[in-house]
Design an enzyme around this catalytic site. Structure first.
Site, mmCIF file in Angstrom:
data_model
loop_
_atom_site.group_PDB
_atom_site.id
_atom_site.type_symbol
_atom_site.label_atom_id
_atom_site.label_comp_id
_atom_site.label_asym_id
_atom_site.label_seq_id
_atom_site.Cartn_x
_atom_site.Cartn_y
_atom_site.Cartn_z
ATOM 1 N N CYS A 10 39.359 -18.342 63.779
ATOM 2 C CA CYS A 10 40.001 -18.841 64.993
ATOM 3 C C CYS A 10 41.513 -18.779 64.857
ATOM 4 C CB CYS A 10 39.575 -20.285 65.237
ATOM 5 S SG CYS A 10 40.498 -21.030 66.590
ATOM 6 N N CYS A 16 45.369 -26.417 65.735
ATOM 7 C CA CYS A 16 44.467 -27.279 66.502
ATOM 8 C C CYS A 16 43.943 -28.445 65.686
ATOM 9 C CB CYS A 16 43.322 -26.428 67.047
ATOM 10 S SG CYS A 16 41.870 -27.339 67.534
ATOM 11 N N CYS A 19 38.595 -28.166 64.066
ATOM 12 C CA CYS A 19 37.512 -27.680 63.204
ATOM 13 C C CYS A 19 37.934 -27.683 61.746
ATOM 14 C CB CYS A 19 37.153 -26.249 63.553
ATOM 15 S SG CYS A 19 36.454 -26.041 65.160
ATOM 16 N N GLN A 217 25.588 -36.332 75.562
ATOM 17 C CA GLN A 217 25.742 -35.699 74.249
ATOM 18 C C GLN A 217 26.228 -34.257 74.414
ATOM 19 O OE1 GLN A 217 25.421 -37.280 71.408
ATOM 20 N NE2 GLN A 217 24.168 -39.064 71.860
ATOM 21 N N TYR A 246 23.752 -49.394 74.419
ATOM 22 C CA TYR A 246 24.753 -48.331 74.532
ATOM 23 C C TYR A 246 24.037 -47.084 75.077
ATOM 24 C CZ TYR A 246 26.924 -51.446 71.037
ATOM 25 O OH TYR A 246 27.396 -52.531 70.346
ATOM 26 N N ASP A 315 23.106 -47.052 69.878
ATOM 27 C CA ASP A 315 23.858 -45.802 69.722
ATOM 28 C C ASP A 315 25.304 -46.044 70.154
ATOM 29 O OD1 ASP A 315 24.680 -43.176 69.610
ATOM 30 O OD2 ASP A 315 23.389 -42.453 71.221
ATOM 31 N N CYS A 342 27.674 -41.933 65.295
ATOM 32 C CA CYS A 342 28.467 -40.710 65.150
ATOM 33 C C CYS A 342 29.615 -40.948 64.171
ATOM 34 C CB CYS A 342 28.980 -40.243 66.505
ATOM 35 S SG CYS A 342 29.890 -41.501 67.385
HETATM 36 N N1 SAH Z 1 22.706 -43.258 73.924
HETATM 37 C C1 SAH Z 1 23.473 -42.450 74.841
HETATM 38 C C2 SAH Z 1 24.977 -42.745 74.828
HETATM 39 C C3 SAH Z 1 25.637 -42.896 73.501
HETATM 40 S S1 SAH Z 1 27.402 -42.853 73.516
HETATM 41 C C4 SAH Z 1 23.201 -40.986 74.622
HETATM 42 O O1 SAH Z 1 22.593 -40.609 73.629
HETATM 43 O O2 SAH Z 1 23.589 -40.172 75.472
HETATM 44 C C5 SAH Z 1 27.862 -44.519 73.498
HETATM 45 C C6 SAH Z 1 27.798 -45.196 74.835
HETATM 46 O O3 SAH Z 1 28.200 -46.564 74.646
HETATM 47 C C7 SAH Z 1 28.728 -44.632 75.914
HETATM 48 O O4 SAH Z 1 27.976 -44.337 77.061
HETATM 49 C C8 SAH Z 1 29.724 -45.793 76.189
HETATM 50 O O5 SAH Z 1 30.099 -45.868 77.554
HETATM 51 C C9 SAH Z 1 28.902 -46.995 75.789
HETATM 52 N N2 SAH Z 1 29.648 -48.211 75.402
HETATM 53 C C10 SAH Z 1 30.841 -48.300 74.765
HETATM 54 N N3 SAH Z 1 31.139 -49.581 74.495
HETATM 55 C C11 SAH Z 1 30.110 -50.335 74.949
HETATM 56 C C12 SAH Z 1 29.827 -51.743 74.940
HETATM 57 N N4 SAH Z 1 30.680 -52.602 74.405
HETATM 58 N N5 SAH Z 1 28.668 -52.160 75.502
HETATM 59 C C13 SAH Z 1 27.785 -51.273 76.030
HETATM 60 N N6 SAH Z 1 27.996 -49.938 76.061
HETATM 61 C C14 SAH Z 1 29.146 -49.466 75.524
#
Ligand code: SAH
Length: 391
Positions: A10, A16, A19, A217, A246, A315, A342
């Site tokens: 790249c 950047c 990566c 995602q 989440y 999550d 993550c």
């Molecule tokens: N499980 C989902 C999203 C994961 S990303 C998937 O796999 O697509 C994390 C998510 O947590 C995001 O949508 C974000 O808006 C949310 N989030 C962040 N802080 C939060 C909080 N304090 N309470 C509830 N949700 C929250």
């Protein structure tokens, strides 16, 4: 430095910084991520081999570019240089969906011919600030979000016509207004200027509506692998009450709803919650409810109401969960918790707290390579409540 990197895959890689592993063989990248996961998490439980990709390039379904005016070049599109606000022009990125990259180039070229100026962060002068493109991996639907410093796009109709003529695959275009001095890409206000204002995609046999501001995602292939692991770890039998904390647009909740008695999703972002409610309807799922709330506060309320929960999926964003959430989890005491993270460092912090404060024990940990060529790693963890006297 510049010379040494000359052979890089790249041309923008030295500036950047997106990566870290750009020129490392893919197998070696996976080894590094496995090692990092083990270093941080082995103390809590067994780490399984990382789930890698067969074809790791161009996996990102969400692509963002920032615009700037550069002397001698005119309007350029690209990414911010690492730790700065200088824009590095990017033509072809190893991570990004290629169609999205082509659309971004067309937006830039059209901006030139329509004499639309790039927004200048320091002076606040100019209009075109960012562009965000989202591609439905399974459906091919494409959303383009033009982020402007002020609400009016001149010659809007012609601009839309030209862009759609060049890329008939585009299914919707939005204008989002962001006039704040902020590193956030999207502002509050948005207006649909073409199509339905959102895209749909398919994951795990379900269909999902995705709005501009909702989290989705970025690597669809690996998301299916991740969710398959989540289903395996949850060991649902069809009767359980499940919380998806989440939950974003409800992807995990809706993927497992058929194997549970009832699912309850909680999410802070109101657009995402609205999408989740619609997604339950689209998929004719009747045993799922979604709430807009802070996950910690919501779970505390559930604990106070002495609600019974069998399995919790969580999550959280990179910052991890909170003590409030984990304390409520301990009070509710679901049999199993599936923690998707993550950021293994905040996961390690949360696991330390949870295992020191309760009888929860980590049974298994699996890293999943959601972000090839970068140093980031996604980790999924199966956590079980262990009765006293047993280990
Ligand atoms: N499980 C989902 C999203 C994961 S990303 C998937 O796999 O697509 C994390 C998510 O947590 C995001 O949508 C974000 O808006 C949310 N989030 C962040 N802080 C939060 C909080 N304090 N309470 C509830 N949700 C929250």
């Amino acid at each position: 430095m510049e010379n040494k990197k000359k052979q890089s895959l790249c041309p923008a890689s030295t500036k950047c910084g997106g990566c870290q592993f750009v020129d490392m063989p893919y197998k070696e990248q996976l080894k590094r991520k496995q090692k990092r996961t083990e270093q941080l998490l082995k103390q809590f439980g067994k780490v399984r081999p990382i789930v890698g990709m067969a074809e790791p390039a161009h996996y990102r379904n969400k692509v963002h570019a920032v615009f700037a005016f550069q002397k001698g070049r005119g309007i350029v599109s690209g990414i911010y240089q690492e730790k700065s606000h200088r824009v590095v022009p990017v033509e072809n990125c190893l991570l990004e969906n290629q169609k999205a990259g082509e659309i971004i180039q067309s937006v830039r070229e059209l901006a030139k011919s329509f004499k639309i100026k790039a927004y200048d962060e320091d002076s606040g002068y100019g209009l075109l600030r960012h562009v965000l493109v989202r591609v439905g991996h399974a459906t091919g639907e494409i959303m383009v979000v033009l982020v402007l410093g002020s609400p009016i796009l001149p010659s809007k109709k012609n601009f839309v016509n030209e862009l759609c003529k060049l890329h008939p695959e585009i299914t919707t275009i939005l204008v989002n207004v962001n006039n704040k001095r902020t590193s956030m890409v999207l502002g509050e206000r948005e207006q649909v200027i073409y199509g339905k204002g959102y895209i749909e995609d398919e994951l795990c046999g379900r269909r999902f509506k995705i709005s501009a501001k909702s989290f989705y995602q970025v690597n669809s292939v690996q998301t299916e692998a991740l969710y398959a692991k989540a289903v395996e770890y949850a060991q649902l039998t069809g009767k359980e009450t499940v919380v998806d904390a989440y939950c974003g647009i409800g992807t995990i909740a809706l993927a497992v709803a058929g194997e549970a008695g009832r699912v309850i999703g909680v999410e802070l972002n109101k657009d995402a919650v609205r999408d989740a409610v619609t997604n339950a309807r689209i998929n004719q799922i009747k045993n799922a409810d979604f709430y807009q709330n802070d996950a910690g506060r919501f779970l505390t309320q559930m604990a106070e109401a002495e609600e019974k929960v069998d399995v919790v999926f969580m999550d959280p964003p990179r910052s991890g969960s909170t003590e409030e959430f984990l304390d409520a989890l301990i009070r509710i005491r679901p049999e199993r918790v599936v923690y998707i993270s993550c950021e293994p460092e905040t996961l390690a912090r949360d696991l330390k707290y949870l295992t020191e404060k309760s009888s929860y024990r980590v049974q298994e940990i699996t890293p999943v390579d959601m972000f090839p060529f970068t140093g980031n790693v996604e980790v999924i963890t199966k956590i079980q409540f262990v009765e006293k006297g047993r280990k």
